[in-house]
Scaffold this active site. Structure first.
Site, PDB file in Angstrom:
ATOM      1  NE  ARG A  98      -0.154   3.907   0.083  1.00  0.00           N
ATOM      2  CZ  ARG A  98      -0.538   3.030  -0.385  1.00  0.00           C
ATOM      3  NH1 ARG A  98      -0.530   1.558   0.811  1.00  0.00           N
ATOM      4  NH2 ARG A  98      -1.216   2.910  -1.424  1.00  0.00           N
ATOM      5  CE1 TYR A 133       4.835   7.715  -3.582  1.00  0.00           C
ATOM      6  CE2 TYR A 133       4.594   6.250  -4.638  1.00  0.00           C
ATOM      7  CZ  TYR A 133       4.165   7.206  -3.340  1.00  0.00           C
ATOM      8  OH  TYR A 133       2.536   7.266  -3.152  1.00  0.00           O
ATOM      9  CG  HIS A 146      -1.118   9.247   1.384  1.00  0.00           C
ATOM     10  ND1 HIS A 146      -1.935   8.478   1.810  1.00  0.00           N
ATOM     11  CD2 HIS A 146      -1.376   9.105  -0.151  1.00  0.00           C
ATOM     12  CE1 HIS A 146      -2.559   7.100   0.637  1.00  0.00           C
ATOM     13  NE2 HIS A 146      -2.086   7.846   0.074  1.00  0.00           N
ATOM     14  CG  HIS A 192      -0.239   1.685  -6.715  1.00  0.00           C
ATOM     15  ND1 HIS A 192       1.245   2.337  -6.027  1.00  0.00           N
ATOM     16  CD2 HIS A 192      -0.822   2.195  -5.034  1.00  0.00           C
ATOM     17  CE1 HIS A 192       1.429   3.384  -5.707  1.00  0.00           C
ATOM     18  NE2 HIS A 192      -0.426   4.120  -5.063  1.00  0.00           N
ATOM     19  NE  ARG A 222      -4.725   3.233  -0.250  1.00  0.00           N
ATOM     20  CZ  ARG A 222      -4.093   2.035  -0.962  1.00  0.00           C
ATOM     21  NH1 ARG A 222      -4.303   0.629  -0.754  1.00  0.00           N
ATOM     22  NH2 ARG A 222      -4.183   2.068  -2.419  1.00  0.00           N
ATOM     23  CE  LYS A 272      -8.140   4.339  -4.241  1.00  0.00           C
ATOM     24  NZ  LYS A 272      -7.524   5.800  -4.501  1.00  0.00           N
TER      25      LYS A 272
END
Length: 315
Positions: A265, A297, A262, A288, A131, A156
């Site tokens: 990414r 994805y 992003h 994640h 990120r 995150k």
């Protein structure tokens, strides 16, 4: 003490980020203005419901409405010491947009027209799946050239993870560390204030902010005032600078897609799946919490790989 100051104090006590602080304060102000500057102490769940429904009518996204709700729940729970129960506001519709992904050839062209620090940053975004703030907040100690890895701290959700360094970026990373060392030595000679440290560590070891391992990998060119302490110090490079560089590079490369940090990414994740990397590994590399976030994805990878053949091609 004014309520806004109390709100900021509680946010800082819990070590929330400056971005969260500014967002929560903004929602507090909008909530009060919407209700004619009535003090929140005299309001409750009904007024919060009305405000959240108003946001839906304004057309905000579900994530924006959720952020407003979180801010107001925090205000009442942490500052006013009250619980907001059974909120029945009209909810914004959740939309799920497919992310923009560049093809491998498009990545090559994009990186080829970039240079300097931003070229390295763009390469790491794509090569490591970081990120943008994870990249810009890297410290010297987080980069292990000998071990070929980057340790992402406090990503995150407050999680740490390790990602592999692209071999092709090693030389540029070494040069960037040398550049950062020169900036560090200049700041040391000028006896500048230490760089910002995470709150808990700043209490435990305040002198670390003056040490080389804790210095920024991508230091800003100019000094800036810390928005919380008012201290003039060296911060990391700003995300807007990288964003502008990517946008300009996309134009130079003749790409029709909107390219952001992003996007790099998203492309990292999709290209790994195209190469046959299993989705659980991609999930870990991206940081994640839920594999369902990563699954978006797979749809893009299948389309790019051509797994589903159009019946038009059989005619």
């Amino acid at each position: 003490m004014q309520l806004e100051d109390q709100l900021r104090g509680e946010i800082r006590k819990l070590h929330y980020s400056i971005r969260t602080e500014e967002a929560y304060v903004l929602w507090y102000r909008q909530f009060v203005r919407f209700h004619g500057l009535i003090h929140p102490e005299t309001m409750g769940a009904a007024e919060v419901e009305a405000f959240l429904t108003h946001l839906v009518k304004r057309g905000v996204s579900a994530s924006t409405q959720n952020q407003a709700l979180n801010a107001l729940v925090f205000l009442y729970r942490q500052v006013l010491k009250r619980e907001l129960e059974n909120i029945q506001a009209q909810r914004a519709k959740t939309s799920r947009h497919l992310p923009v992904v560049l093809a491998v050839e498009e990545i090559k062209v994009l990186l080829a027209v970039m240079d300097g620090v931003e070229a390295l940053q763009a390469g790491l975004l794509y090569g490591c799946g970081l990120r943008v703030m994870e990249l810009l907040r890297l410290r010297i100690k987080d980069v292990d050239l000998a071990g070929g890895k980057i340790e992402v701290r406090d990503g995150k959700g407050g999680k740490d993870r390790v990602v592999c360094l692209p071999g092709s970026a090693m030389a540029a990373l070494q040069r960037q560390m040398e550049r950062a060392k020169r900036v560090y030595e200049q700041d040391e000679m000028a006896n500048l204030s230490p760089v910002w440290l995470p709150d808990a560590y700043a209490t435990k070891n305040p002198s670390a902010g003056k040490s080389w391992p804790w210095f920024w990998l991508f230091p800003a060119d100019k000094l800036a005032t810390d928005p919380r302490s008012g201290t003039l110090r060296r911060h990391h490079s700003h995300e807007q600078r990288l964003g502008r560089a990517l946008s300009l590079a996309a134009k130079r490369a003749g790409l029709a897609k909107k390219v952001t940090a992003h996007t790099m990414r998203h492309s990292f994740a999709t290209h790994l799946l195209l190469r046959g990397v299993d989705i659980r590994s991609v999930q870990e590399l991206l940081g994640h919490a839920d594999v369902r976030t990563t699954e978006i994805y797979t749809q893009l990878a299948r389309a790019m790989r051509g797994d589903i053949r159009s019946p038009l091609d059989d005619l």
